[in-house]
Design a protein around this motif. Structure first.
Motif, PDB file in Angstrom:
ATOM      1  N   SER A 186       0.810  -1.221   0.000  1.00 32.25           N
ATOM      2  CA  SER A 186       0.000   0.000   0.000  1.00 32.25           C
ATOM      3  C   SER A 186       0.842   1.269   0.000  1.00 32.25           C
ATOM      4  CB  SER A 186      -0.952   0.004   1.209  1.00 32.25           C
ATOM      5  OG  SER A 186      -0.230  -0.158   2.410  1.00 32.25           O
ATOM      6  N   SER A 187       1.972   1.288   0.692  1.00 33.11           N
ATOM      7  CA  SER A 187       2.802   2.492   0.753  1.00 33.11           C
ATOM      8  C   SER A 187       3.371   2.842  -0.622  1.00 33.11           C
ATOM      9  CB  SER A 187       3.943   2.299   1.756  1.00 33.11           C
ATOM     10  OG  SER A 187       4.788   3.429   1.782  1.00 33.11           O
ATOM     11  N   HIS A 188       3.911   1.847  -1.303  1.00 28.52           N
ATOM     12  CA  HIS A 188       4.464   2.054  -2.643  1.00 28.52           C
ATOM     13  C   HIS A 188       3.346   2.467  -3.602  1.00 28.52           C
ATOM     14  CE1 HIS A 188       7.538   0.659  -5.838  1.00 28.52           C
ATOM     15  NE2 HIS A 188       6.519   1.173  -6.496  1.00 28.52           N
ATOM     16  N   TYR A 189       2.188   1.837  -3.455  1.00 29.26           N
ATOM     17  CA  TYR A 189       1.061   2.188  -4.333  1.00 29.26           C
ATOM     18  C   TYR A 189       0.673   3.657  -4.161  1.00 29.26           C
ATOM     19  CZ  TYR A 189      -3.534   2.853  -6.254  1.00 29.26           C
ATOM     20  OH  TYR A 189      -4.589   3.387  -6.964  1.00 29.26           O
ATOM     21  N   ARG A 190       0.596   4.123  -2.909  1.00 25.12           N
ATOM     22  CA  ARG A 190       0.208   5.521  -2.683  1.00 25.12           C
ATOM     23  C   ARG A 190       1.193   6.475  -3.354  1.00 25.12           C
ATOM     24  NH1 ARG A 190      -1.174   3.461   2.467  1.00 25.12           N
ATOM     25  NH2 ARG A 190       0.813   4.157   3.350  1.00 25.12           N
ATOM     26  N   GLN A 191       2.483   6.167  -3.286  1.00 23.44           N
ATOM     27  CA  GLN A 191       3.477   7.022  -3.933  1.00 23.44           C
ATOM     28  C   GLN A 191       3.346   6.966  -5.450  1.00 23.44           C
ATOM     29  OE1 GLN A 191       5.541   9.181  -2.303  1.00 23.44           O
ATOM     30  NE2 GLN A 191       5.841   9.947  -4.390  1.00 23.44           N
ATOM     31  N   LEU A 192       3.053   5.778  -5.958  1.00 20.27           N
ATOM     32  CA  LEU A 192       2.832   5.613  -7.396  1.00 20.27           C
ATOM     33  C   LEU A 192       1.631   6.437  -7.843  1.00 20.27           C
ATOM     34  CD1 LEU A 192       3.661   4.024  -9.982  1.00 20.27           C
ATOM     35  CD2 LEU A 192       2.101   2.221  -9.226  1.00 20.27           C
ATOM     36  N   PHE A 193       0.564   6.398  -7.059  1.00 15.86           N
ATOM     37  CA  PHE A 193      -0.641   7.167  -7.377  1.00 15.86           C
ATOM     38  C   PHE A 193      -0.339   8.669  -7.368  1.00 15.86           C
ATOM     39  CE2 PHE A 193      -4.259   9.645  -5.813  1.00 15.86           C
ATOM     40  CZ  PHE A 193      -5.205   9.376  -6.793  1.00 15.86           C
ATOM     41  N   ARG A 194       0.378   9.145  -6.359  1.00 18.98           N
ATOM     42  CA  ARG A 194       0.717  10.575  -6.281  1.00 18.98           C
ATOM     43  C   ARG A 194       1.552  11.006  -7.482  1.00 18.98           C
ATOM     44  NH1 ARG A 194       1.087   9.679  -0.538  1.00 18.98           N
ATOM     45  NH2 ARG A 194       3.294   9.160  -0.716  1.00 18.98           N
ATOM     46  N   ALA A 195       2.529  10.187  -7.828  1.00 24.51           N
ATOM     47  CA  ALA A 195       3.413  10.537  -8.945  1.00 24.51           C
ATOM     48  C   ALA A 195       2.645  10.551 -10.264  1.00 24.51           C
ATOM     49  CB  ALA A 195       4.575   9.547  -9.014  1.00 24.51           C
ATOM     50  N   ALA A 196       1.788   9.557 -10.478  1.00 30.16           N
ATOM     51  CA  ALA A 196       1.018   9.496 -11.725  1.00 30.16           C
ATOM     52  C   ALA A 196      -0.003  10.624 -11.807  1.00 30.16           C
ATOM     53  CB  ALA A 196       0.324   8.140 -11.833  1.00 30.16           C
ATOM     54  N   SER A 197      -0.445  11.120 -10.644  1.00 34.03           N
ATOM     55  CA  SER A 197      -1.442  12.201 -10.611  1.00 34.03           C
ATOM     56  C   SER A 197      -0.853  13.553 -10.969  1.00 34.03           C
ATOM     57  CB  SER A 197      -2.071  12.293  -9.212  1.00 34.03           C
ATOM     58  OG  SER A 197      -2.687  11.095  -8.840  1.00 34.03           O
ATOM     59  N   ASP A 198       0.462  13.703 -10.853  1.00 32.11           N
ATOM     60  CA  ASP A 198       1.130  14.983 -11.044  1.00 32.11           C
ATOM     61  C   ASP A 198       1.821  14.999 -12.407  1.00 32.11           C
ATOM     62  OD1 ASP A 198       2.654  17.292 -10.954  1.00 32.11           O
ATOM     63  OD2 ASP A 198       3.282  17.009  -8.864  1.00 32.11           O
ATOM     64  N   THR A 199       1.289  15.760 -13.344  1.00 32.23           N
ATOM     65  CA  THR A 199       1.870  15.779 -14.691  1.00 32.23           C
ATOM     66  C   THR A 199       3.305  16.309 -14.700  1.00 32.23           C
ATOM     67  OG1 THR A 199       0.865  17.950 -15.086  1.00 32.23           O
ATOM     68  CG2 THR A 199      -0.353  16.023 -15.858  1.00 32.23           C
ATOM     69  N   ARG A 200       3.669  17.111 -13.691  1.00 28.04           N
ATOM     70  CA  ARG A 200       5.046  17.624 -13.622  1.00 28.04           C
ATOM     71  C   ARG A 200       6.020  16.523 -13.252  1.00 28.04           C
ATOM     72  NH1 ARG A 200       3.787  21.988  -9.187  1.00 28.04           N
ATOM     73  NH2 ARG A 200       2.767  20.078  -8.473  1.00 28.04           N
ATOM     74  N   VAL A 201       5.497  15.429 -12.701  1.00 29.54           N
ATOM     75  CA  VAL A 201       6.329  14.290 -12.306  1.00 29.54           C
ATOM     76  C   VAL A 201       6.268  13.182 -13.345  1.00 29.54           C
ATOM     77  CG1 VAL A 201       6.623  12.460 -10.579  1.00 29.54           C
ATOM     78  CG2 VAL A 201       6.085  14.802  -9.850  1.00 29.54           C
ATOM     79  N   ALA A 202       5.058  12.833 -13.782  1.00 28.06           N
ATOM     80  CA  ALA A 202       4.862  11.726 -14.716  1.00 28.06           C
ATOM     81  C   ALA A 202       5.410  12.042 -16.103  1.00 28.06           C
ATOM     82  CB  ALA A 202       3.377  11.367 -14.811  1.00 28.06           C
ATOM     83  N   PHE A 203       5.515  13.344 -16.437  1.00 25.52           N
ATOM     84  CA  PHE A 203       6.034  13.773 -17.725  1.00 25.52           C
ATOM     85  C   PHE A 203       7.321  14.583 -17.523  1.00 25.52           C
ATOM     86  CE2 PHE A 203       1.554  13.177 -18.421  1.00 25.52           C
ATOM     87  CZ  PHE A 203       1.412  12.736 -19.723  1.00 25.52           C
TER      88      PHE A 203
END
Length: 208
Positions: A186-203
């Protein structure tokens, strides 16, 4: 002046640790040890095999035999691209996925994986065959930075810019939460979700 057109995004494979480390810093998801990466990849095997089953049973792919011991699966299907006379424009599309994640980092296997990920398979099918999109997105979660989408655009008066996407769409991450938590926790998933939610990070945007 005619409008400037840009080619569709292309998949790019790189097993350079420095590239993956750069994405780890961007996403806040630490670049894990080889052992931990192998554990996550092993947990994902059932999902990977279900993708193979979907492609074989629903989309006309077939197993390549005999299966090499280092591969989880090896499948192929006729190319959908045909000439006006109905002849195939290229050889069969082939999809190989290794049994162990360590194979992606092998220098001897680099060209093999480039042939898989740089082929017409993913650009041609990821929007029309959900199993192909699922495979791409799962690998982006497992090996962030190793397999990215790159779109090049010509900006008048400035030159060529590259938009590089290292993570799946957040909608995909959300809709596959249960399966991703099973693999990563769950901890890794939450970080993955946050990163994917932020276009400045995912791109990532860079000048070519």
């Amino acid at each position: 002046m005619p409008a400037v057109t840009s080619p569709p995004p292309q998949l790019f494979f790189s097993n350079e640790i420095a590239t993956m480390d750069d994405w780890a810093k961007r996403t806040g998801i630490p670049l894990t040890t080889a052992e931990a990466l192998g554990t996550n990849y092993a947990r994902a095997r059932r999902w990977l095999l279900s993708i193979r089953t979907q492609l074989v049973q629903e989309h006309g792919w077939r197993d390549v035999t005999p299966l090499a011991s280092r591969l989880l699966f090896d499948i192929e299907c006729p190319t959908p691209y045909r000439s006006s006379g109905g002849l195939p424009r290229s050889p069969n599309m082939r999809l190989q996925i290794p049994l162990n994640a360590s194979s992606f980092f092998s220098r001897e296997r680099r060209v093999q994986w480039e042939m898989v990920f740089h082929s017409a398979l993913f650009p041609g099918l990821r929007h029309t065959v959900p199993a192909v999109a699922d495979l791409l997105h799962l690998l982006q979660c497992l090996l962030t930075g190793m397999i990215v989408l790159i779109k090049e655009e010509q900006v008048p008066g400035e030159g060529v810019y590259r938009t590089i996407r290292g993570l799946p769409p957040v909608e995909w991450v959300t809709s596959h939460e249960a399966a991703l938590v099973d693999i990563f926790g769950s901890s890794h998933y939450r970080q993955l979700f946050r990163a994917a939610s932020d276009t400045r990070v995912a791109f990532k945007l860079e000048r070519a």
